[in-house]
Design an enzyme around this catalytic site. Structure first.
Site, PDB file in Angstrom:
ATOM      1  N   PHE A 155       4.472  14.388  13.215  1.00 30.03           N
ATOM      2  CA  PHE A 155       5.570  14.378  12.237  1.00 30.03           C
ATOM      3  C   PHE A 155       5.232  15.145  10.969  1.00 30.03           C
ATOM      4  O   PHE A 155       6.116  15.518  10.204  1.00 30.03           O
ATOM      5  CB  PHE A 155       6.005  12.942  11.908  1.00 30.03           C
ATOM      6  CG  PHE A 155       5.090  12.194  10.968  1.00 30.03           C
ATOM      7  CD1 PHE A 155       3.987  11.505  11.437  1.00 30.03           C
ATOM      8  CD2 PHE A 155       5.349  12.173   9.601  1.00 30.03           C
ATOM      9  CE1 PHE A 155       3.145  10.813  10.569  1.00 30.03           C
ATOM     10  CE2 PHE A 155       4.530  11.474   8.723  1.00 30.03           C
ATOM     11  CZ  PHE A 155       3.418  10.800   9.216  1.00 30.03           C
TER      12      PHE A 155
ATOM     13  N   GLU B 130       0.841  -1.205   0.000  1.00 26.97           N
ATOM     14  CA  GLU B 130       0.000   0.000   0.000  1.00 26.97           C
ATOM     15  C   GLU B 130       0.869   1.246   0.000  1.00 26.97           C
ATOM     16  O   GLU B 130       1.949   1.267   0.577  1.00 26.97           O
ATOM     17  CB  GLU B 130      -0.975  -0.022   1.172  1.00 26.97           C
ATOM     18  CG  GLU B 130      -0.332  -0.246   2.521  1.00 26.97           C
ATOM     19  CD  GLU B 130      -0.842   0.695   3.574  1.00 26.97           C
ATOM     20  OE1 GLU B 130      -1.170   1.832   3.227  1.00 26.97           O
ATOM     21  OE2 GLU B 130      -0.877   0.291   4.740  1.00 26.97           O
TER      22      GLU B 130
ATOM     23  N   CYS C  73       7.193   5.182   8.505  1.00 28.25           N
ATOM     24  CA  CYS C  73       7.635   4.397   7.340  1.00 28.25           C
ATOM     25  C   CYS C  73       9.065   4.669   6.873  1.00 28.25           C
ATOM     26  O   CYS C  73       9.815   3.724   6.614  1.00 28.25           O
ATOM     27  CB  CYS C  73       6.707   4.668   6.166  1.00 28.25           C
ATOM     28  SG  CYS C  73       5.052   4.122   6.492  1.00 28.25           S
TER      29      CYS C  73
ATOM     30  N   LEU D 103      -0.386   4.378   0.930  1.00 34.65           N
ATOM     31  CA  LEU D 103      -1.294   5.368   1.513  1.00 34.65           C
ATOM     32  C   LEU D 103      -0.527   6.223   2.521  1.00 34.65           C
ATOM     33  O   LEU D 103       0.077   5.687   3.436  1.00 34.65           O
ATOM     34  CB  LEU D 103      -2.454   4.671   2.225  1.00 34.65           C
ATOM     35  CG  LEU D 103      -3.146   3.539   1.455  1.00 34.65           C
ATOM     36  CD1 LEU D 103      -4.255   2.920   2.294  1.00 34.65           C
ATOM     37  CD2 LEU D 103      -3.715   4.066   0.141  1.00 34.65           C
TER      38      LEU D 103
ATOM     39  N   LYS E   8      12.270   3.343   8.859  1.00 28.83           N
ATOM     40  CA  LYS E   8      12.186   1.872   8.926  1.00 28.83           C
ATOM     41  C   LYS E   8      12.490   1.253   7.549  1.00 28.83           C
ATOM     42  O   LYS E   8      13.266   0.295   7.443  1.00 28.83           O
ATOM     43  CB  LYS E   8      10.778   1.487   9.387  1.00 28.83           C
ATOM     44  CG  LYS E   8      10.356   0.059   9.094  1.00 28.83           C
ATOM     45  CD  LYS E   8       8.919  -0.187   9.530  1.00 28.83           C
ATOM     46  CE  LYS E   8       7.854   0.476   8.709  1.00 28.83           C
ATOM     47  NZ  LYS E   8       7.539  -0.008   7.387  1.00 28.83           N
TER      48      LYS E   8
ATOM     49  N   LYS F 127       8.168  -1.225  -2.890  1.00 28.86           N
ATOM     50  CA  LYS F 127       7.602  -0.446  -1.773  1.00 28.86           C
ATOM     51  C   LYS F 127       8.730   0.198  -0.953  1.00 28.86           C
ATOM     52  O   LYS F 127       8.707   1.402  -0.672  1.00 28.86           O
ATOM     53  CB  LYS F 127       6.734  -1.365  -0.919  1.00 28.86           C
ATOM     54  CG  LYS F 127       6.484  -0.933   0.505  1.00 28.86           C
ATOM     55  CD  LYS F 127       5.474   0.180   0.576  1.00 28.86           C
ATOM     56  CE  LYS F 127       5.341   0.861   1.925  1.00 28.86           C
ATOM     57  NZ  LYS F 127       5.740   0.199   3.099  1.00 28.86           N
TER      58      LYS F 127
ATOM     59  N   ARG G  64       5.121   9.430  15.612  1.00 27.67           N
ATOM     60  CA  ARG G  64       6.217   8.457  15.514  1.00 27.67           C
ATOM     61  C   ARG G  64       7.371   9.034  14.693  1.00 27.67           C
ATOM     62  O   ARG G  64       7.168   9.550  13.606  1.00 27.67           O
ATOM     63  CB  ARG G  64       5.714   7.143  14.901  1.00 27.67           C
ATOM     64  CG  ARG G  64       4.936   6.311  15.911  1.00 27.67           C
ATOM     65  CD  ARG G  64       4.347   5.085  15.264  1.00 27.67           C
ATOM     66  NE  ARG G  64       3.294   5.435  14.323  1.00 27.67           N
ATOM     67  CZ  ARG G  64       2.684   4.554  13.533  1.00 27.67           C
ATOM     68  NH1 ARG G  64       3.037   3.291  13.561  1.00 27.67           N
ATOM     69  NH2 ARG G  64       1.726   4.933  12.725  1.00 27.67           N
TER      70      ARG G  64
END
Ligand SMILES: NC(=O)c1ccc[n+]([C@@H]2O[C@H](COP(=O)([O-])OP(=O)(O)OC[C@H]3O[C@@H](n4cnc5c(N)ncnc54)[C@H](O)[C@@H]3O)[C@@H](O)[C@H]2O)c1
Length: 322
Positions: free
Chosen positions: A204, A27, A142, A29, A145, A86, A212
């Protein structure tokens, strides 16, 4: 990483001989725009095996998406290409942010304007204007990581130069957060004992209550370490979340008496030596800063970690942008 392969292994062993096909459908999104991203996707990736049954499974998922996504935007590929795409997409997006942030350091030293640079670079159609806005560092669940995942993969396959290249994106992000904090500390005279600073924005990015990996957490820690008293305000992030973010950065319990949670912008700006903008909330852009400065007794220093107040404050002696 290689999730599909692992799930296939498990199902092959424990799936009671039922025939499974594993597809990858990452995804894309982003928080705050998820529904928009879902209905108007730039592309949909579907990874599957090139066996007969794999192709049937891929087609079944293609048919679902084809109800609202134009067929040419639905890309089919092998499972690992889809999974890796991704990671790589997020790595490329954050690489653009770190590139522009690294250039902001050079601009500051040499007298160029990073916003003018971003505009000039982004108007090249081969580059495009997206993700070139300077900031005190990217955050969210995201980017870091996924890049670190990519670094790990490259290292695992002994591609040390490639690993180091992507690692630099994270290092520049840390550098930028630190650079912003150091600028505040320096302009407020070094040690911040007895200095009060308003920290505006904890999320953020705007329009989410997610903090996060937010740059605000790291900047707050640096300011607290330097002895400051901070007054924090965010339109959406709740008090308990802010304290738990900070506690996770300090080994010990944080001293509550050096932090004040504020429920309004006015409250946070009250009686401070400096103001640091960390999130690009509309409320901060729309606030009448000139009026606020005119009514303040002291010459408050304003540190803009998103370069959103330049239009209002470019003539203010104590306005510091990136
Ligand atoms: N958030 C999720 O739950 C999630 C889940 C799966 C996949 N993803 C993928 O991860 C990506 C990141 O999503 P996200 O929710 O973290 O939001 P995002 O991409 O909007 O923001 C990530 C970071 O980039 C910064 N940023 C955004 N626009 C920028 C610009 N124009 N210039 C400079 N910096 C900018 C933000 O301030 C933030 O720190 C998405 O694009 C999506 O593909 C996200």
């Amino acid at each position: 990483m290689r999730t599909a392969e692992k799930i296939k292994e498990i199902l092959d062993e424990e799936g009671n001989n039922v025939n499974f096909e594993i597809l990858s459908n990452p995804e894309f999104l982003a928080e705050g725009t998820a529904i928009q991203n879902l209905f108007k996707s730039d592309r949909v990736l579907i990874g599957g095996d090139s066996t007969k049954s794999g192709e049937i499974a891929v087609q079944a998922l293609v048919d679902i998406y084809a109800n609202w996504i134009p067929r040419e935007k639905i890309l089919t590929m092998n499972v690992w290409s889809s999974e890796l795409a991704k990671l790589a997409s997020n790595a490329m997006l954050s690489q653009r942010i770190s590139s522009i942030n690294s250039l902001s350091a050079l601009c500051e030293k040499t007298g160029a304007n990073i916003d003018e640079l971003s505009k000039a670079i982004g108007m090249d159609h081969r580059i495009g204007p997206h993700f070139l806005k300077v900031s005190s560092g990217f955050g969210g669940s995201c980017f870091q990581k996924d890049i670190l995942n990519l670094v790990y993969l490259c290292k695992y396959y002994r591609l040390d130069e490639a690993a180091e290249y992507w690692h630099q994106v994270v290092k520049i992000n840390d550098y930028q957060k630190n650079r912003f904090a150091q600028k505040i500390i320096k302009e407020l005279g070094g040690a911040l004992n007895n200095k009060r600073i308003a920290l505006l924005g904890w999320a953020f990015k705007a329009n989410t209550n997610d903090s996060r990996e937010s740059a605000a957490i790291y900047v707050a820690k640096k300011l607290l370490d330097a002895g400051a008293y901070i007054q924090i305000y965010d339109p959406m992030v709740i008090e308990s979340r802010i304290y738990s973010d900070l506690s996770s950065l300090f080994d010990k319990e944080i001293k509550i008496d050096t932090i004040k949670y504020c429920s309004s912008l006015k409250d946070a700006n009250n009686n401070v030596d400096g103001i640091a903008i960390l999130t690009d909330w509309d409320e901060f852009i729309e606030f009448d800063w000139k009026d606020f400065i005119n009514k303040s007794n002291s010459e408050i220093r304003i540190f803009d970690g998103r370069n959103i107040l330049e239009e209002q404050l470019k003539d203010y002696r104590h306005y510091y942008k990136l």
